[in-house]
Design an enzyme around this catalytic site. Structure first.
Site, short mmCIF file in Angstrom:
data_model
loop_
_atom_site.label_atom_id
_atom_site.label_comp_id
_atom_site.label_asym_id
_atom_site.label_seq_id
_atom_site.Cartn_x
_atom_site.Cartn_y
_atom_site.Cartn_z
N HIS A 63 0.84 -1.21 0.00
CA HIS A 63 0.00 0.00 0.00
C HIS A 63 0.87 1.25 0.00
CE1 HIS A 63 -3.77 2.04 2.00
NE2 HIS A 63 -3.04 2.95 1.38
N LEU A 66 1.89 6.69 -5.13
CA LEU A 66 3.00 7.20 -5.96
C LEU A 66 2.60 8.46 -6.73
CD1 LEU A 66 4.57 3.85 -7.28
CD2 LEU A 66 5.24 5.21 -5.29
N ASN A 97 -5.58 6.23 -6.32
CA ASN A 97 -6.19 7.56 -6.18
C ASN A 97 -5.30 8.63 -6.83
OD1 ASN A 97 -4.27 7.29 -4.10
ND2 ASN A 97 -5.39 8.62 -2.69
N ASP A 155 -9.12 3.58 -2.15
CA ASP A 155 -8.44 4.12 -0.97
C ASP A 155 -8.30 5.64 -1.00
OD1 ASP A 155 -6.97 3.82 1.53
OD2 ASP A 155 -5.29 4.58 0.39
N HIS A 182 -10.68 1.13 2.59
CA HIS A 182 -10.33 2.16 3.57
C HIS A 182 -11.61 2.35 4.40
CE1 HIS A 182 -8.92 6.51 4.40
NE2 HIS A 182 -10.14 6.46 4.86
N ASP A 321 1.44 2.72 3.62
CA ASP A 321 0.53 3.83 3.31
C ASP A 321 1.31 5.13 3.08
OD1 ASP A 321 -1.76 5.24 2.73
OD2 ASP A 321 -2.48 5.36 4.79
N HIS A 325 2.99 14.42 0.41
CA HIS A 325 2.30 15.67 0.08
C HIS A 325 3.34 16.76 -0.03
CE1 HIS A 325 -1.79 14.22 0.48
NE2 HIS A 325 -1.45 13.61 1.61
#
Ligand code: DOR
Ligand code: ZN
Length: 437
Positions: A63, A66, A97, A155, A182, A321, A325
């Site tokens: 998980h 990228l 996502n 997710d 999720h 996960d 950002h």
């Protein structure tokens, strides 16, 4: 950069074959050929001195985010996989996502092409459950399966509609792939930015109760029983979730789960800053947006139950996960900041604190990062068996280092661990026998 390597004198740990011995490991043409003491160096091979180090299969991350296509300012397949290699990973599963989302053939093909061109490790895509991740209409799941997605997930968002979830599980049972959810009931989590408890009260932030996760976990396990599908619960974070999964497993329901390094090691108090002793007045490090993640960091007793779940086998695997950002997304109020932590380069070091504190043994830790995720994928990776691809990680269990996000290969510098001393350092990562880190 040859694919013939003799890794000498390391402690070789391979949970897939219950190997734990000081030995040499020979790689020929990118493939593992022998594990034996005092091997001679063949001609045309490099030697890697692993004395005092642990040599194990390359880690597998089920998980990570990228961000390519669409959010290349946060991460690309190239930078994300370079960060993964630096963190000891040789296989990563990419969450869909992206922008556009990986809900159709052309986006998945684009990701596979980019991975082939720019990644030094194996990238396995995850397809969307629903078109545009909007939760209304199933994606062309079998078309995505033909392209090689390893499962389906929306997710970042839950699959809210129970009937859509039921259909997704039914289809995925036929495709023999998991639905990765999720779990978060939107009406309970709406507007919340951290865990619900005394810390959220103290900070005046809206909290997410454990029930937001647990109610959906219970529903999904029930639907997995109804359909015979495989539900994989992403990033579990509460004791109640683990109780539900444990009971479901005991009844033969196909329910598996993963936990992140942060939910195993960090608690909600980190949102007040690294020290817990000054909440009146609040420390200047309070409202640390780098500690904002979804699901949120929970309380100490939930963190302890994650470690127990790992020990007793309720938790199948560790997955990062990794959610990079950029600064703009995090340099804002706690309420407005993006959810997510950049994990690939710190994950292993923070997990080693659990080994150092005697909470889990190093063999179990390696198993949860190698043999067990490989089993979930149904792939012949995560093992140092003869003939397997030489995907190998070498780490020094006693070397200490201080987390400095400015040195990350990931574009995501968003970690709450800046300045933290970690013990356990990745020294080299080999993929198909080539030293890529
Ligand atoms: O913290 C998170 N960040 N949780 C998620 O589920 C999604 C992820 C992201 O994509 O940033
Ligand atoms: Zn998620």
């Amino acid at each position: 950069m040859t694919a013939n390597v003799l890794i000498k004198g390391g402690r070789i740990i391979d949970p897939s074959q219950s190997v734990d011995e000081i030995s040499d490991l020979l790689v020929t043409n990118g493939v593992i050929t022998e594990i034996k003491t005092s091997l001679d160096r063949p001609r045309n091979s490099e030697v890697f001195d692993a004395e005092g180090k642990i040599v194990c299969p390359g880690f597998i991350d089920l998980h990570c985010h990228l961000r390519e296509p669409g959010e290349e300012y946060k991460e690309t397949i190239e930078t994300g996989t370079a960060a993964a290699a630096a963190g000891g990973f040789t296989t990563v599963c990419a969450m869909p996502n992206t922008v556009p989302a990986m809900d159709n053939q052309s986006v998945v093909e684009y990701v596979l092409k980019k991975a082939k061109e720019t990644a030094q490790i194996r990238v396995l895509p995850i397809g969307c459950v629903t078109v545009g991740r909007k939760g209304k209409q199933l994606s062309e799941m079998s078309e995505l399966a033909e392209l090689g997605v390893i499962g389906f997930s929306d997710d970042g968002d839950p699959i809210e509609d129970s009937n859509i979830m039921r259909q997704a599980l039914s289809y995925s049972a036929g495709l023999k792939l998991p639905i990765i959810n999720h779990c978060e009931v939107p009406t309970l989590a709406h507007g919340a930015s951290m865990n619900e408890g005394w810390v959220s009260n103290r900070l005046g932030l809206k909290g997410m109760p454990n029930s937001a996760e647990e109610i959906m976990v219970a529903r999904d396990l029930s639907l997995a029983e109804l359909t015979g599908g495989h539900i994989h619960i992403a990033h579990v974070s509460t004791m109640g979730t683990l109780n539900l999964i444990k009971a479901a497993k005991a009844r033969g329901i196909r329910g598996t789960c993963e936990v992140t390094p942060h939910h195993l090691t960090l608690s909600e108090t980190l949102v007040m800053g690294p020290t817990e002793d000054s909440f009146v007045p609040l420390s200047r490090d309070a409202y640390n947006t780098n500690a904002k993640v979804n699901p949120p960091l929970r309380n100490q007793s939930d963190v302890r139950s994650m470690v127990e779940g790992l020990q007793n086998g309720t938790i199948d695997v560790i997955a990062t996960d990794h959610a990079p950002h950029n600064q703009v997304d995090k340099t804002t109020t706690f309420q407005d900041a993006a959810f997510g932590i950049s994990v690939l380069e710190t994950g292993f070091g923070s997990l080693m604190t659990l080994v150092d504190n005697g909470h889990i043994d190093v063999n179990t830790l390696i198993k949860k990062l190698t043999a067990d995720p490989a089993k979930l994928l149904g792939m012949d990776i995560g093992s140092l068996k003869k003939g397997n691809s030489a995907d190998i990680t070498v780490f020094d269990p006693s070397e200490t280092w201080i987390v400095n996000p400015q040195t990350f290969l990931s574009k995501g510098k968003n970690t709450p661990l800046e300045g933290t001393l970690l013990k356990g350092k990745i020294k080299a990562t080999f993929f198909k026998g080539r030293k890529i880190y």
